[in-house]
Design a protein around this motif. Structure first.
Motif, PDB file in Angstrom:
ATOM      1  N   ASN A   1     -18.982  19.235 -29.872  1.00  0.00           N
ATOM      2  CA  ASN A   1     -19.340  18.209 -28.890  1.00  0.00           C
ATOM      3  C   ASN A   1     -18.112  17.429 -28.432  1.00  0.00           C
ATOM      4  OD1 ASN A   1     -22.076  18.871 -28.989  1.00  0.00           O
ATOM      5  ND2 ASN A   1     -22.468  17.457 -30.682  1.00  0.00           N
ATOM      6  N   PHE A   2     -17.222  17.161 -29.361  1.00  0.00           N
ATOM      7  CA  PHE A   2     -15.998  16.427 -29.044  1.00  0.00           C
ATOM      8  C   PHE A   2     -15.119  17.227 -28.094  1.00  0.00           C
ATOM      9  CE2 PHE A   2     -11.603  15.167 -29.900  1.00  0.00           C
ATOM     10  CZ  PHE A   2     -11.676  13.790 -29.792  1.00  0.00           C
ATOM     11  N   VAL A   3     -14.909  18.504 -28.394  1.00  0.00           N
ATOM     12  CA  VAL A   3     -14.078  19.354 -27.541  1.00  0.00           C
ATOM     13  C   VAL A   3     -14.716  19.527 -26.166  1.00  0.00           C
ATOM     14  CG1 VAL A   3     -13.151  21.698 -27.242  1.00  0.00           C
ATOM     15  CG2 VAL A   3     -13.004  20.561 -29.467  1.00  0.00           C
ATOM     16  N   ARG A   4     -16.039  19.640 -26.126  1.00  0.00           N
ATOM     17  CA  ARG A   4     -16.729  19.764 -24.842  1.00  0.00           C
ATOM     18  C   ARG A   4     -16.503  18.521 -23.986  1.00  0.00           C
ATOM     19  NH1 ARG A   4     -21.612  20.475 -26.628  1.00  0.00           N
ATOM     20  NH2 ARG A   4     -21.488  22.742 -26.768  1.00  0.00           N
TER      21      ARG A   4
ATOM     22  N   MET B   1      -1.434  20.165 -41.038  1.00  0.00           N
ATOM     23  CA  MET B   1      -2.492  19.270 -41.502  1.00  0.00           C
ATOM     24  C   MET B   1      -3.807  20.006 -41.712  1.00  0.00           C
ATOM     25  SD  MET B   1      -1.966  15.685 -39.424  1.00  0.00           S
ATOM     26  CE  MET B   1      -1.248  16.391 -37.974  1.00  0.00           C
ATOM     27  N   ASN B   2      -4.045  21.053 -40.901  1.00  0.00           N
ATOM     28  CA  ASN B   2      -5.279  21.804 -41.042  1.00  0.00           C
ATOM     29  C   ASN B   2      -5.465  22.321 -42.459  1.00  0.00           C
ATOM     30  OD1 ASN B   2      -7.444  22.335 -39.314  1.00  0.00           O
ATOM     31  ND2 ASN B   2      -6.098  23.276 -37.807  1.00  0.00           N
ATOM     32  N   GLU B   3      -4.338  22.738 -43.101  1.00  0.00           N
ATOM     33  CA  GLU B   3      -4.420  23.293 -44.446  1.00  0.00           C
ATOM     34  C   GLU B   3      -4.835  22.243 -45.474  1.00  0.00           C
ATOM     35  OE1 GLU B   3      -1.999  23.613 -42.363  1.00  0.00           O
ATOM     36  OE2 GLU B   3      -1.792  25.772 -41.953  1.00  0.00           O
ATOM     37  N   ASP B   4      -4.612  20.976 -45.171  1.00  0.00           N
ATOM     38  CA  ASP B   4      -4.914  19.910 -46.126  1.00  0.00           C
ATOM     39  C   ASP B   4      -6.363  19.433 -46.037  1.00  0.00           C
ATOM     40  OD1 ASP B   4      -2.303  19.884 -47.019  1.00  0.00           O
ATOM     41  OD2 ASP B   4      -1.670  18.439 -45.502  1.00  0.00           O
ATOM     42  N   VAL B   5      -7.070  19.865 -45.011  1.00  0.00           N
ATOM     43  CA  VAL B   5      -8.390  19.296 -44.741  1.00  0.00           C
ATOM     44  C   VAL B   5      -9.472  20.068 -45.475  1.00  0.00           C
ATOM     45  CG1 VAL B   5     -10.059  18.723 -42.962  1.00  0.00           C
ATOM     46  CG2 VAL B   5      -7.631  18.518 -42.483  1.00  0.00           C
ATOM     47  N   GLN B   6     -10.380  19.328 -46.113  1.00  0.00           N
ATOM     48  CA  GLN B   6     -11.588  19.902 -46.675  1.00  0.00           C
ATOM     49  C   GLN B   6     -12.755  19.108 -46.120  1.00  0.00           C
ATOM     50  OE1 GLN B   6     -11.392  20.588 -50.929  1.00  0.00           O
ATOM     51  NE2 GLN B   6      -9.158  20.643 -50.847  1.00  0.00           N
TER      52      GLN B   6
ATOM     53  N   GLU C   1      -6.196  23.135 -32.124  1.00  0.00           N
ATOM     54  CA  GLU C   1      -6.209  22.721 -33.530  1.00  0.00           C
ATOM     55  C   GLU C   1      -7.634  22.409 -33.985  1.00  0.00           C
ATOM     56  OE1 GLU C   1      -3.949  22.535 -35.990  1.00  0.00           O
ATOM     57  OE2 GLU C   1      -2.597  23.576 -34.638  1.00  0.00           O
ATOM     58  N   LEU C   2      -8.398  21.774 -33.113  1.00  0.00           N
ATOM     59  CA  LEU C   2      -9.774  21.436 -33.473  1.00  0.00           C
ATOM     60  C   LEU C   2     -10.634  22.685 -33.628  1.00  0.00           C
ATOM     61  CD1 LEU C   2     -10.400  18.294 -31.237  1.00  0.00           C
ATOM     62  CD2 LEU C   2     -10.035  18.369 -33.708  1.00  0.00           C
ATOM     63  N   MET C   3     -10.359  23.699 -32.824  1.00  0.00           N
ATOM     64  CA  MET C   3     -11.092  24.955 -32.956  1.00  0.00           C
ATOM     65  C   MET C   3     -10.842  25.571 -34.330  1.00  0.00           C
ATOM     66  SD  MET C   3     -10.479  28.506 -32.874  1.00  0.00           S
ATOM     67  CE  MET C   3      -9.007  28.716 -31.861  1.00  0.00           C
ATOM     68  N   ARG C   4      -9.578  25.621 -34.747  1.00  0.00           N
ATOM     69  CA  ARG C   4      -9.259  26.174 -36.065  1.00  0.00           C
ATOM     70  C   ARG C   4      -9.854  25.313 -37.178  1.00  0.00           C
ATOM     71  NH1 ARG C   4      -4.831  27.732 -32.947  1.00  0.00           N
ATOM     72  NH2 ARG C   4      -3.838  25.688 -33.063  1.00  0.00           N
ATOM     73  N   PHE C   5      -9.825  24.000 -36.974  1.00  0.00           N
ATOM     74  CA  PHE C   5     -10.379  23.057 -37.937  1.00  0.00           C
ATOM     75  C   PHE C   5     -11.875  23.274 -38.128  1.00  0.00           C
ATOM     76  CE2 PHE C   5     -12.236  18.639 -38.294  1.00  0.00           C
ATOM     77  CZ  PHE C   5     -11.958  18.466 -39.639  1.00  0.00           C
ATOM     78  N   ALA C   6     -12.583  23.495 -37.013  1.00  0.00           N
ATOM     79  CA  ALA C   6     -14.041  23.657 -37.069  1.00  0.00           C
ATOM     80  C   ALA C   6     -14.428  24.987 -37.703  1.00  0.00           C
ATOM     81  CB  ALA C   6     -14.628  23.549 -35.659  1.00  0.00           C
ATOM     82  N   ILE C   7     -13.779  26.068 -37.280  1.00  0.00           N
ATOM     83  CA  ILE C   7     -14.192  27.400 -37.713  1.00  0.00           C
ATOM     84  C   ILE C   7     -13.743  27.704 -39.141  1.00  0.00           C
ATOM     85  CG2 ILE C   7     -13.868  29.873 -37.277  1.00  0.00           C
ATOM     86  CD1 ILE C   7     -13.933  29.280 -34.321  1.00  0.00           C
TER      87      ILE C   7
ATOM     88  N   GLU D   1       0.182  16.056 -29.688  1.00  0.00           N
ATOM     89  CA  GLU D   1      -0.853  16.944 -30.242  1.00  0.00           C
ATOM     90  C   GLU D   1      -1.063  16.663 -31.728  1.00  0.00           C
ATOM     91  OE1 GLU D   1      -1.560  21.702 -31.233  1.00  0.00           O
ATOM     92  OE2 GLU D   1       0.236  21.037 -30.169  1.00  0.00           O
ATOM     93  N   ALA D   2       0.033  16.585 -32.486  1.00  0.00           N
ATOM     94  CA  ALA D   2      -0.072  16.342 -33.930  1.00  0.00           C
ATOM     95  C   ALA D   2      -0.636  14.955 -34.220  1.00  0.00           C
ATOM     96  CB  ALA D   2       1.304  16.503 -34.581  1.00  0.00           C
ATOM     97  N   LEU D   3      -0.176  13.960 -33.461  1.00  0.00           N
ATOM     98  CA  LEU D   3      -0.668  12.598 -33.655  1.00  0.00           C
ATOM     99  C   LEU D   3      -2.157  12.505 -33.345  1.00  0.00           C
ATOM    100  CD1 LEU D   3      -0.122   9.586 -34.212  1.00  0.00           C
ATOM    101  CD2 LEU D   3       0.450   9.335 -31.782  1.00  0.00           C
ATOM    102  N   SER D   4      -2.581  13.164 -32.281  1.00  0.00           N
ATOM    103  CA  SER D   4      -3.997  13.109 -31.892  1.00  0.00           C
ATOM    104  C   SER D   4      -4.874  13.817 -32.917  1.00  0.00           C
ATOM    105  CB  SER D   4      -4.195  13.718 -30.501  1.00  0.00           C
ATOM    106  OG  SER D   4      -3.800  15.073 -30.471  1.00  0.00           O
ATOM    107  N   PHE D   5      -4.363  14.894 -33.532  1.00  0.00           N
ATOM    108  CA  PHE D   5      -5.138  15.580 -34.565  1.00  0.00           C
ATOM    109  C   PHE D   5      -5.258  14.706 -35.804  1.00  0.00           C
ATOM    110  CE2 PHE D   5      -5.374  18.976 -37.974  1.00  0.00           C
ATOM    111  CZ  PHE D   5      -6.710  19.247 -37.750  1.00  0.00           C
TER     112      PHE D   5
END
Length: 216
Positions: free
Chosen positions: A130-133, A1-6, A107-113, A58-62
């Motif tokens: 902030n969300f990850v923290r 899913m990360n690849e699909d996000v802009q 996943e969120l780290m890769r998504f953010a960076i 994990e996938a559902l939560s992302f």
């Protein structure tokens, strides 16, 4: 899913919808094995079921985060693993729910960076940071009670540090200039390129240290 996000919210929603569609295929697997994991049989097979279940969570939560910007709840996960009459395929263990959510932070780290150098990427990275923290703070409270969570929280902390370092680098570089947005974007891209190079070099050096750890 990360690849699909802009950065466009419409693209995030598209990625969310695609993710949910893919997850339905995984749910069909649980439907197929449902007769074998009814009642006490689920707990007999739990050791085998748990890893895949945590990856599903994990996938559902992302996907849920992409669509709603929030953390998927326990009841929402259980509902996703229920039939059309709201009867669960099996009881969702709370420890699997927490362990699956803890994996989300990577996943969120890769998504953010990955998108921080694009338009709107910095603001998105700050929100994710902030969300990850908040996730780390909440999950830390459960580490004494959930086996394996403490180890996953070490990875969560590493992911958080990477997001914070990336965001900090952008804040410091952009605060030095009073320039048009398009020029600042170029500076951000250059800053992130340098950051990525340093991270790659640091990881390579760590790998070399590991190789020589037992060379006496």
């Amino acid at each position: 899913m990360n690849e699909d996000v802009q950065d466009d919210p419409a693209h995030s929603m598209h990625a969310y919808e695609r993710g949910i569609e893919k997850l339905r295929e995984v749910r069909d697997i649980y439907v197929a094995i449902r007769p074998e994991i009814q009642g006490d049989a689920f707990w007999r097979h739990h050791h085998s079921v748990a890893p895949g279940l945590q990856e599903y969570i994990e996938a559902l939560s992302f996907a849920h985060f992409l669509g709603h910007g929030t953390l998927v709840t326990f009841n929402e996960v259980q509902a996703a693993l229920s039939d059309d009459h709201d009867v669960p395929y099996f009881p969702l263990p709370k420890e699997d729910y927490l362990l699956g959510l803890s994996d989300l932070t990577g996943e969120l780290m890769r998504f953010a960076i990955s998108g921080i150098s694009r338009k709107g990427g910095h603001a998105r990275a700050v929100r994710v940071c902030n969300f990850v923290r908040d996730c780390k703070s909440d999950f830390d409270r459960f580490t004494p009670f959930v086996k394996g969570l403490r180890k996953k929280q070490v990875v969560t902390n590493q992911s958080l540090e990477k997001i914070e370092n990336a965001v900090y680098a952008i804040v410091v570089r952009t605060s030095e200039y009073d320039l048009p947005t398009e020029i600042l974007d170029d500076i951000i891209i250059q800053s992130m390129t340098n950051y990525a190079y340093k991270e790659k070099r640091r990881n390579r050096d760590v790998g070399n240290d590991d190789e020589h750890e037992y060379d006496y």
